[in-house]
Motif scaffolding. Structure first.
Motif: not given
Lengths: 420, 297
Positions: A144-145, B88, A139-140, B128, A416-417, B130, B84-86
């Motif tokens: 996003g990595r 994924l 999972w990134p 992911p 992430a938020g 992107l 802030e929005t994920s």
């Protein structure tokens, strides 16, 4: 590079590990206590507690994995960074499991029990731990990595897979096949079924593709009805897997005439493990869901439903295993639902986990308070009134607490938020 | 005309941070810019307006509806995009779009496809994989594939390339052709706001430090350079904020609303330049306290 930089990084990493260990020790106390006081026996307690520990620990470890990217940017070589990630994410948990199980094996031996079953359990647990960590490494992170790469992941994958398979084969050979009963075949089916189930979870689109996507222009009430449908691709695979599990595991137990205490923890935890990903999925995308035109109550219901799938299936296993009345074992639903919340710390803050831990303790304490207590049998046989009161109270607490969280009175801050 | 957003005495505490007490009015039919330093509370305020989180006290009404009572109705009329929005968990772009679109009766598939094309995204793309800018674009596609009355954008241009920024602002301006559409943007790219925003508010440590329409604000503040008499200190004048002082030169931020008539005579020096401020210069002047005592040589 400043000398303090490396020391600071080491201190931070050590603090992360320490925090994870604190949770490892603190959180499973509830379920372990349940098994102790319900007289399921030390072995069952140990097995369940162990797996929970491993999973919780794994969750916390992988929760730290998003900081891979940070670790990689620290003033250290790539090898050092990978070694650190390896140590936090894999080596330490395996070492932990090995030490704990080694001690347990010694304890069993001291008391004249079989020592060697600890071995496959060790291997399984270690392998599972590795699989969880590795799965999450794919999972990134927030930016996003992808986490691990190259030899680290390949080696860890091979080692974990080998441990898991070896443990499962040993379990099947030692505990089922020598008795030449049908449960051996079922156990093998479960052994093969779990990875398949996990695969299905990961690639749920294979099962459902877009068939469950809400039809455009359908004559449904705007918003909510279509919204409910939209959640089904998330929930259906877990329902499916748990229903399958609810048939297989009791069948294995009944055919092998084994008791709950003899149930291999992998089987016992399979629905939990699989179900774990449902709420996890929802929680990771919670910010998106919270922005949708649905109320906090709806979100709470969906989340509760996702959380409850695994425990409900587990209740069926337990009911079938011990032959008790359905209502008696229904009393396990809410505690089990709360327990399963243990498995979704990925996206949540520590406070949430502690709150769950407190809730769990409350539930544990509420059990013996019920009239009659648990006096006999492999499972507690609580009178219905006490059960229902405990269940309804727990459900209400969970629901309103979830709703409170989702509505944002406290504000869940996702990985992430986190923002201001 | 009904206001798009009315924030009244709102307080929201998050740990040591406190937003408010804060009051702010966003008229319908305007592009409203929210600016402020990191951690000032912009995202928190946007979250509260969008119903993500509740204020501990105060009221928020969006298009005349109470956010606490009409949460669902409001969310149907709002579009939000923010960093802030994920996304994924949804795996692929198409799957996310399928999921989100089902919640909105006004979802426009044709618009969605055109936005995907304009931003260079494809439904089959793996989320992911992107880039950071790609994820931002995806959020914008989700927000703009409908016809919301209020578009809330939290740092929408972060990570966007210049072409994508142009696409975004062209799209936003196009939206403003429709009646009663409002856009609320929090951004640090002040040059963009200067070109597009009708009104702005500066949030500082959880409070509104400055709010108003761009023309009024631009008219209100002025940069004043003063040549001081030999050996004289920079004078303190009500309405003038010392920005910098080097030798015999002092630079002030003048607030015309606070300056008394005839204030020039109280200066122990000569005004050598008056200059209107760009939004970014004004922001820097307002936020750069205490003043810089030494100008760069």
């Amino acid at each position: 590079m400043r000398a303090g930089g490396a020391a600071h990084a080491t201190r931070d990493i050590a603090a992360e590990v320490l925090r994870s260990w604190i949770v490892v020790l603190a959180v499973p106390m509830g379920p372990i206590t349940v098994f102790e006081i319900t007289q399921l026996g030390w072995q069952a307690c140990f097995r369940m507690g162990l797996v929970i520990q491993v999973l919780v620990f794994g969750s916390f470890v992988v929760n730290r994995l998003p900081s891979n990217r940070l670790l990689m940017t620290l003033p250290q070589t790539r090898q050092q960074a990978e070694a650190t990630i390896w140590a936090i994410g894999f080596a330490l948990p395996v070492l932990f499991v090995a030490v704990v199980l080694g001690s347990a094996a010694a304890w069993f031996g001291w008391h004249g029990r079989r020592i060697w079953p600890a071995l496959p359990m060790t291997l399984d647990a270690a392998g599972l731990q590795g699989i969880f960590v590795i799965a999450w490494s794919f999972w990134p992170d927030a930016s996003g990595r992808i986490g691990w790469s190259g030899w680290t992941r390949r080696t860890a994958t091979c080692l974990s897979g080998a441990l898991y398979v070896a443990g499962m084969v040993l379990v099947v050979m030692a505990e089922f096949l020598p008795r030449h009963d049908a449960s051996g075949a079922l156990a093998l089916a479960m052994a093969a079924g779990l990875p398949a189930a996990l695969f299905v979870c990961v690639r749920r689109d294979i099962l459902l593709k877009r068939h469950m996507a809400p039809a455009k222009g359908a004559a449904t009430a705007p918003g909510r009805a279509r919204g409910w449908l939209a959640f089904m691709p998330v929930l259906l695979p877990w329902i499916f897997i748990n229903v399958v599990g609810a048939v297989l595991v009791p069948a294995a137990l009944i055919l092998s005439k084994k008791g709950l205490a003899d149930l291999h923890p992998i089987m016992m935890m399979a629905p939990f493990m699989v179900s774990y990903t449902a709420p996890m999925f929802l929680m990771r995308g919670l910010r998106v869901i919270r922005l949708l035109p649905i109320s906090a109550t709806t979100v709470a219901i969906v989340l509760m439903a996702a959380v409850a799938i695994g425990p409900c299936a587990t209740c069926l296993y337990l009911a079938a295993a011990a032959g008790g009345t359905a209502l008696t074992y229904a009393s396990w639903i809410m505690p089990a639902a709360v327990l399963s919340l243990f498995f979704m710390p990925i996206a949540l803050r520590f406070e949430l986990l502690w709150l769950i831990a407190v809730l769990n303790v409350v539930l544990v304490v509420s059990f013996p308070l019920g009239p009659g207590g648990f006096s006999h049998g492999a499972l507690p046989r609580l009178p219905l009134a006490g059960d229902l009161v405990a269940c309804v109270a727990a459900a209400a607490v969970c629901f309103y607490w979830l709703r409170w969280e989702i509505a944002g009175a406290r504000g869940i801050q996702l990985r992430a938020g986190v923002s201001q | 005309m009904q206001n798009a957003v009315d924030v009244r005495d709102v307080v929201r505490r998050q740990g040591r941070f406190q937003l408010g007490p804060l009051s702010l009015t966003i008229p319908a039919g305007c592009i409203f810019g929210l600016i402020g330093p990191n951690g000032a509370g912009k995202t928190t305020l946007l979250d509260l307006i969008c119903g993500v989180g509740r204020a501990q006290s105060g009221t928020i009404t969006v298009m005349g509806m109470d956010i606490a009572r009409d949460e669902v109705a409001i969310k149907q009329r709002i579009a939000y995009a923010g960093p802030e929005t994920s996304y994924l968990p949804w795996g692929r772009v198409g799957r996310l779009i399928d999921f989100v679109s089902g919640f909105y009766p006004d979802w426009d598939d044709v618009k969605c496809e055109s936005l995907l094309e304009a931003f260079g995204l494809q439904r089959s793309q793996f989320i992911p994989a992107l880039s950071f800018g790609g994820a931002s674009k995806l959020g914008l596609v989700l927000a703009l594939s409908r016809d919301p009355h209020l578009i809330v954008l939290d740092e929408p241009t972060t990570g966007l390339d210049p072409v994508a920024r142009r696409v975004l602002y062209a799209e936003l301006l196009n939206r403003m052709q429709r009646p009663n559409r409002t856009i609320l943007i929090a951004t640090h790219i002040l040059a963009d706001l200067e070109r597009f925003a009708d009104r702005i508010a500066l949030i500082h440590q959880g409070s509104v430090r400055l709010a108003g329409d761009m023309a009024t604000i631009s008219e209100r503040y002025v940069q004043i350079d003063v040549a001081l008499a030999a050996g004289a200190d920079a004078p303190v004048v009500p309405g003038l904020t010392l920005l910098a002082h080097l030798g015999a030169r002092a630079r002030y931020l003048g607030d015309r609303e606070a300056l008394a008539p005839g204030w020039e005579s109280t200066l122990a020096g000569e005004i050598v330049e008056r200059k209107a401020l760009a939004l970014e210069e004004l922001y820097l002047a307002l936020e750069s306290t205490p003043p810089v005592r030494e100008l760069a040589a």
